[in-house]
Design an enzyme around this catalytic site. Structure first.
Site, PDB file in Angstrom:
ATOM      1  N   ASP A  84     -11.910  49.553  26.420  1.00 44.37           N
ATOM      2  CA  ASP A  84     -10.704  49.404  27.233  1.00 44.37           C
ATOM      3  C   ASP A  84     -10.595  47.979  27.769  1.00 44.37           C
ATOM      4  O   ASP A  84     -11.567  47.189  27.747  1.00 44.37           O
ATOM      5  CB  ASP A  84     -10.788  50.407  28.396  1.00 44.37           C
ATOM      6  CG  ASP A  84      -9.417  50.846  28.907  1.00 44.37           C
ATOM      7  OD1 ASP A  84      -8.420  50.192  28.569  1.00 44.37           O
ATOM      8  OD2 ASP A  84      -9.374  51.835  29.661  1.00 44.37           O
ATOM      9  N   ASP A 130      -0.664  54.821  27.297  1.00 44.18           N
ATOM     10  CA  ASP A 130      -1.119  55.751  28.332  1.00 44.18           C
ATOM     11  C   ASP A 130      -0.084  56.834  28.596  1.00 44.18           C
ATOM     12  O   ASP A 130      -0.333  57.742  29.380  1.00 44.18           O
ATOM     13  CB  ASP A 130      -1.404  54.997  29.638  1.00 44.18           C
ATOM     14  CG  ASP A 130      -2.837  54.491  29.684  1.00 44.18           C
ATOM     15  OD1 ASP A 130      -3.622  54.854  28.789  1.00 44.18           O
ATOM     16  OD2 ASP A 130      -3.169  53.737  30.616  1.00 44.18           O
TER      17      ASP A 130
HETATM   18  C1  DGJ Z   1      -6.782  52.983  30.859  1.00 45.86           C
HETATM   19  C2  DGJ Z   1      -6.791  53.789  29.598  1.00 45.86           C
HETATM   20  O1  DGJ Z   1      -5.659  53.558  28.842  1.00 45.86           O
HETATM   21  C3  DGJ Z   1      -6.956  55.261  29.955  1.00 45.86           C
HETATM   22  O2  DGJ Z   1      -6.897  56.038  28.797  1.00 45.86           O
HETATM   23  C4  DGJ Z   1      -8.258  55.434  30.671  1.00 45.86           C
HETATM   24  O3  DGJ Z   1      -9.320  55.140  29.803  1.00 45.86           O
HETATM   25  C5  DGJ Z   1      -8.305  54.545  31.885  1.00 45.86           C
HETATM   26  N1  DGJ Z   1      -8.012  53.175  31.565  1.00 45.86           N
HETATM   27  C6  DGJ Z   1      -9.650  54.612  32.545  1.00 45.86           C
HETATM   28  O4  DGJ Z   1      -9.790  53.739  33.570  1.00 45.86           O
END
Ligand code: DGJ
Length: 730
Positions: free
Chosen positions: A481, A551
């Protein structure tokens, strides 16, 4: 693939369906002659160009090295530089020891070689054998400064794609400061195009926008230190009449994940320059004597069949010559991710319960997301401290992984390796390891700072830390991430005059880390993520097997994101999850069937606590997974057709035709039901006209030509309804 006509001084690069032609003018300057439909003849009409090379306007400056009638600003140029009378955005702009900024890079020779030379330090498209491509390398030199440029063109004949990059070699006696280092510029003699790009924001990435070209500069860009949620380097020029299946469309993308600009400049004569490269804003690079600089690689594609032709060329190219490694051609495990199920509120017992239920319906991989490390109880701390949170996982990761493995599932883990929290042990030891400007307070994004990957020791620390975890714990999947963009871009490691190199050096550092980890741990499936789709680009796809698309997990909004992203990127690289309802981003409730059908063409995952579902819903999930395991090759390796567009038609319809053309999947979604809606058939594409297709669920039979010409009559019922048809033929 590549021909050089010595008599007329023409380079002709030919793919299956396109031609790209470069001319050499006065044995010095490269002119762009043509890009478009494949030409079967070499270019005698070069004589025609000679004529048009004679300027009739006194006003336009003439470049005397090229003849007293040659005005660069009236020409279509192959490698535009600054200072000789071309006033459009150049591909190269730099400054020299005497402070001057004028460059004249003229032809000194060329080579045509089988295969494709590697780029310096940067990811690129690759080949599996030298005979599948040819590369043209043209050498240019600036006689006054000694700067040399090597222009690389690789012709992927079978894929209908040409890639391009430039390498600079400072053969002079003084450093050269590079300012503009674009990867490609394509000049057209016309401006009757639309500029097409993909804008967005967090949780609403890559929405297609199409506008007629106007005189002047129009571009998309990022100065965020990542390609970003807001724009994407992939852009198109489409003829004004181009549609999904008709008309000329040119696609241009960049194999890069940092600051970029991609645009189209229309000059006063109605000529268009399409360009892409590292963003020149806040960039410079000190090229010392006898050192080289490599630009990222650009990917060029031409379609005479509208946007579907762009997708049909780029999808296989990305799948087969950008994506790589042992997961490229295999079905990836169906996963469950605990993020939306628990956020930070979990312990080992809860995770195992989620995994148990998931295993019982066929899920194959459990991903433990954010919160397993340091003292990470929320997003204020611990990035950089990649050791277990003992409050949550008293026994550490190994016993948890063992329990997951005992359920017959693989174990995966979330990391955000490029980041550092101020409240972390790593920051307390190395406060200068973050990007920062001495004396200025750092801005925070999600309460975190960014590690300075322009520093080799910081990169080495990340490699060492992750390698030891990957060796200690049986991790078979990593979610990588990256949750904020750059600010106060500066490095304690570089001198004042090289601070504007930091953002690009960061990218080189990141690519180096990923290259090393991929080499050491080829068995680990890697999914890229940047707060969803904030770094969804070809650079990342050279390392990550798939990328978490957004997301936004809402079953309706996802249709828009997947639909528009699919113009330039294949479904097989998109991580797509079924989540709980009401949806956490939009509050919308959609049927579990619709959520499943929307996610299935991507890399399918679930991101909810399956223990909360009803028995009937759970049974649907079990059936979805079973079906997905069977159909994944059709979704990921078949030919994809966009049949109905959610923006325009209130319905989305997608079609996937298997490689052997025997299986056809059609998915139809109602975005918004309408009273008294006209009954409109959905016409399928790419079928065999004389084949008889049987609907797997109803047993009804249809001829291919009937499905393509008359279409499927479907009744549309309620908001968010969905339907999947599987049509099969022998
Ligand atoms: C952002 C990501 O896109 C989510 O799927 C998740 O992993 C969060 N970060 C966790 O902090």
């Amino acid at each position: 693939m590549i021909f050089f006509d010595n008599q007329h001084k023409i380079f002709h690069l030919q793919t299956n369906n396109s031609s790209y032609v470069i001319g050499l003018y006065a044995d010095k300057l490269l002119l762009h002659v043509f890009y478009g439909k494949r030409l079967e003849h070499l270019m005698e009409p070069f004589a025609m160009m000679d004529k048009s090379a004679e300027s009739e306007f006194d006003w336009n400056p003439k470049c005397m090295e090229l003849g007293e009638k040659f005005a660069p600003c009236e020409q279509t140029l192959e490698f535009p530089t600054f200072g000789d009378g071309d006033y459009r955005p150049p591909m190269f702009h730099g400054s020299y020891g005497d402070g001057s900024t004028v460059t004249k890079l003229y032809y000194t020779g060329h080579d045509i070689v089988a295969g494709k030379p590697e780029l310096l330090d940067l990811p690129s498209a690759y080949v599996e054998s030298d005979d599948e491509v040819q590369t043209l390398i043209i050498t240019l030199q600036d006689a006054l400064t000694g700067l040399q440029a090597y222009l690389y063109y690789t012709v992927y004949e079978k894929w209908d794609v040409i890639t391009r990059s430039v390498r600079y070699d400072n053969c002079g006696t003084e450093p050269v400061i590079l300012r503009y280092v674009d990867s490609a510029a394509i000049d057209f003699d016309r401006m009757d195009f639309d500029f097409v790009h993909f804008y967005g924001t967090w949780a609403r990435e890559r929405q297609m926008e199409r506008r007629p070209l106007f005189h002047g500069d129009q571009y998309v860009d990022s100065t965020r230190g990542a390609t970003g949620h807001c724009q994407n380097p992939f852009v198109c020029l489409a003829s004004r009449d181009a549609t999904e299946d008709y008309g000329e469309v040119y696609g241009l993308n960049l194999i890069y994940s940092g600051n970029f600009h991609s645009g189209a400049y229309v000059d006063t004569f109605g000529k268009t320059r399409l360009y892409t490269g590292i963003h020149p804003f806040d960039f410079s690079w000190k090229l010392e004597t006898n050192t080289q600089f490599q630009t990222p690689e650009a990917v060029m594609v031409y379609s005479p069949e509208g946007f579907s032709g762009i997708s049909h060329r780029l999808h296989p190219f990305i799948r087969q010559r950008i994506c790589r490694g042992q997961f490229r051609d295999v079905r990836r495990p169906v996963l469950i991710n605990n993020w939306e199920a628990t956020y930070y509120d979990f312990n080992e017992e809860k995770l195992v319960q989620i995994a148990q239920k998931a295993a019982s319906v066929g899920v194959e991989l459990m991903v433990l997301d954010d919160g397993w490390f340091g003292h990470r109880d929320d997003d204020h701390s611990s990035l950089g401290d990649w050791y277990e949170h003992r409050g949550r996982l008293p026994g550490g990761l190994e016993p948890l992984a063992a329990k997951i493995n005992a359920l017959g599932m693989k174990f995966g883990l979330w990391f955000e390796p490029e980041m550092i929290s101020e409240n972390s042990d790593l920051y307390r030891i190395h406060p200068d390891w973050c990007l920062h400007v001495q004396g200025r307070r750092c801005s925070e994004g999600r309460h975190q700072l960014i590690l300075d990957l322009s520093r080799p020791e910081v990169c080495q620390h990340i490699v060492d830390t992750l390698s030891s975890l990957f060796t200690r714990v049986p991790i078979e999947y990593v979610k990588w991430d990256m949750n904020r963009n750059m600010t106060e871009v500066g490095s304690a490691a570089w001198p004042a005059e090289q601070q504007r190199e930091v953002a690009h050096r960061y990218m080189l550092g990141l690519y180096g880390i990923l290259r090393t980890l991929k080499q050491q741990f080829p068995h680990i499936l890697m999914e890229g993520c940047a707060g969803g789709g904030g770094r969804f680009d070809l650079g990342m796809l050279c390392f990550f097997d798939q990328i978490w698309l957004s997301d936004d997990t809402d079953g309706v909004e996802r249709q828009y994101i997947q639909h528009d992203s699919s113009i330039g990127y294949p479904f097989g690289v998109m991580g797509a999850h079924v989540s709980a309802c009401p949806n956490h981003q939009t509050g919308r409730t959609t049927p579990i069937q619709t959520r499943g059908y929307v996610a299935m063409p991507g890399q399918l995952g679930y991101e909810l606590d399956l223990n909360q579902l009803t028995t009937a819903e759970l049974e649907q999930v079990r059936q979805q997974i079973q079906l997905y395991k069977e159909l994944a090759p059709v979704f990921h390796e078949g030919t994809f057709y966009r049949l109905c567009t959610p923006e325009a038609e209130q319905h989305t319809a997608w079609e996937f035709v298997s490689q052997n053309k025997k299986t056809v999947i059609v998915e139809i979604f109602t975005v918004q039901a309408q009273a008294s809606a006209p009954f409109r058939p959905i016409r399928l594409k790419g079928l065999q006209p004389n084949a008889l297709y049987t609907d797997r669920y109803t047993g009804k039979q249809y001829w291919g030509d009937i499905l393509m010409e008359i279409g499927l009559m479907r009744s549309r019922k309620h908001d968010f309804d969905s339907e999947m048809l599987i049509l099969e033929t022998d």
